[in-house]
Design a protein around this motif. Sequence first.
Motif, mmCIF file in Angstrom:
data_model
loop_
_atom_site.group_PDB
_atom_site.id
_atom_site.type_symbol
_atom_site.label_atom_id
_atom_site.label_comp_id
_atom_site.label_asym_id
_atom_site.label_seq_id
_atom_site.Cartn_x
_atom_site.Cartn_y
_atom_site.Cartn_z
ATOM 1 N N THR A 32 42.731 0.273 30.913
ATOM 2 C CA THR A 32 43.066 0.385 32.332
ATOM 3 C C THR A 32 42.030 1.213 33.077
ATOM 4 O O THR A 32 41.634 0.876 34.206
ATOM 5 C CB THR A 32 44.458 1.016 32.489
ATOM 6 O OG1 THR A 32 45.420 0.228 31.766
ATOM 7 C CG2 THR A 32 44.864 1.087 33.951
ATOM 8 N N TRP A 63 39.683 0.026 36.182
ATOM 9 C CA TRP A 63 39.698 0.809 37.409
ATOM 10 C C TRP A 63 38.294 1.290 37.788
ATOM 11 O O TRP A 63 37.893 1.216 38.955
ATOM 12 C CB TRP A 63 40.653 1.986 37.262
ATOM 13 C CG TRP A 63 40.606 2.950 38.411
ATOM 14 C CD1 TRP A 63 40.077 4.204 38.420
ATOM 15 C CD2 TRP A 63 41.094 2.720 39.737
ATOM 16 N NE1 TRP A 63 40.205 4.788 39.651
ATOM 17 C CE2 TRP A 63 40.832 3.890 40.488
ATOM 18 C CE3 TRP A 63 41.733 1.648 40.356
ATOM 19 C CZ2 TRP A 63 41.179 4.012 41.823
ATOM 20 C CZ3 TRP A 63 42.083 1.772 41.691
ATOM 21 C CH2 TRP A 63 41.809 2.933 42.405
ATOM 22 N N ASN A 64 37.545 1.779 36.810
ATOM 23 C CA ASN A 64 36.188 2.251 37.095
ATOM 24 C C ASN A 64 35.290 1.108 37.559
ATOM 25 O O ASN A 64 34.448 1.291 38.452
ATOM 26 C CB ASN A 64 35.589 2.920 35.858
ATOM 27 C CG ASN A 64 36.263 4.245 35.543
ATOM 28 O OD1 ASN A 64 36.759 4.926 36.444
ATOM 29 N ND2 ASN A 64 36.289 4.616 34.278
ATOM 30 N N ARG A 74 36.163 0.329 41.129
ATOM 31 C CA ARG A 74 35.601 1.356 42.016
ATOM 32 C C ARG A 74 34.110 1.118 42.239
ATOM 33 O O ARG A 74 33.596 1.279 43.347
ATOM 34 C CB ARG A 74 35.817 2.741 41.420
ATOM 35 C CG ARG A 74 37.242 3.250 41.525
ATOM 36 C CD ARG A 74 37.328 4.675 41.051
ATOM 37 N NE ARG A 74 36.443 5.544 41.817
ATOM 38 C CZ ARG A 74 36.186 6.813 41.502
ATOM 39 N NH1 ARG A 74 36.716 7.340 40.420
ATOM 40 N NH2 ARG A 74 35.402 7.535 42.257
#
Length: 371
Positions: free
Chosen positions: A340, A344-345, A348
């Motif tokens: 996860t 997410w990174n 971003r």
Amino acid sequence: MPATLNPTRTRAALRLSARISLELLLILAMAAVVLWALGRMWPVLWPLVLGLLLTTLTWPPARFLRGRGWPPALAASVVTVLFLLAATGIVALIAVPVAAQSGELTDGVTEGIHQVRQWAARPPLNIGDAQIAKASDTAAARLQSSTGSIVTTLVTGVSTVVDGLMTTVLALLLMFFFLKDGPRFLPWLARQLPGRLATDIPVVAARGWDTLGAFVRSQALVGLLDAILIGLGLWSLGVPLVLPLAVLTFISAFVPIVGALFAGAVAVLIALVSNGLTDALIALAIIVVVQQLEGNVFQPMIQSRGLGLHAAVILLAVTLGSSLAGIVGSLLAVPVAALTAVIWNYLREQLSHPPDEPDDDDQRSDGTVTS
């Protein structure tokens, strides 16, 4: 004069709050649908997950052989056979010494039961032979009255064992195919996806693969530390079967919570029947201290470095996973949290502005940029 609310700003704030709430509800509904679908497909997903975890453990030797010019099928076959031999050797390393000392252990268990009966007959319990016989008769009567439920439980247990064997065989077959054809998967996947997905999903998959490898290596290191420390403690007490117990401790480290409890209970039981109550209590204290160090120091520190997660995040992930899905949830909690974080990174990175590109909020309607 007291300040009053601006009606225009209040309505705008309420509309924004309503829109955000609706979007969050849609996201939660979509997450619930995805989790439901995963639950329906779990009999297929679980062998796939096990196969991937085993592949991360066996990929380094396969990559080494492929780098030396071995054909992919031959390298995968050799590594799979070596893995099965290693697993068989570990089982033999545990079973052979136990079988060799089974007579001593049986005598120790009998003596331990006799000592417990003598201790129970003294104050403050004062449990005599008549009371023990009465309790035995009551237990036998309950067993006879619950024969049907016992048979049902045995059938369920046999079915669970058969399902576990089938899952293991399927996971091993998938491991072989992953070792053989794994490097060709991402290029094939990129050709099947349209547009930007052809770039994004293979990148995320590659990063996720590296994260799974880091998880397996860190878990193996944690298990090795547990096995060494507990093995040294049992050896200092003169407990028999130290090497099998250390191997069992290492293997059980891959199953959080229940694995540690099982390995610790076996070690304490053997210490009790072979060395007596005092050494058993000392062994229990050693195991509890080592397991506390593992859960609160070793595992969070090692996995936080290898996976890029904070130690507190790992502790919370294991707690949440065990509460939601039991043993399987605690086993998969850390890699799921790490994957996860990878997704997410990457999001971003894709959604953030380059250093030389101004934010939309910093641009005026006439195209000028605010300082």
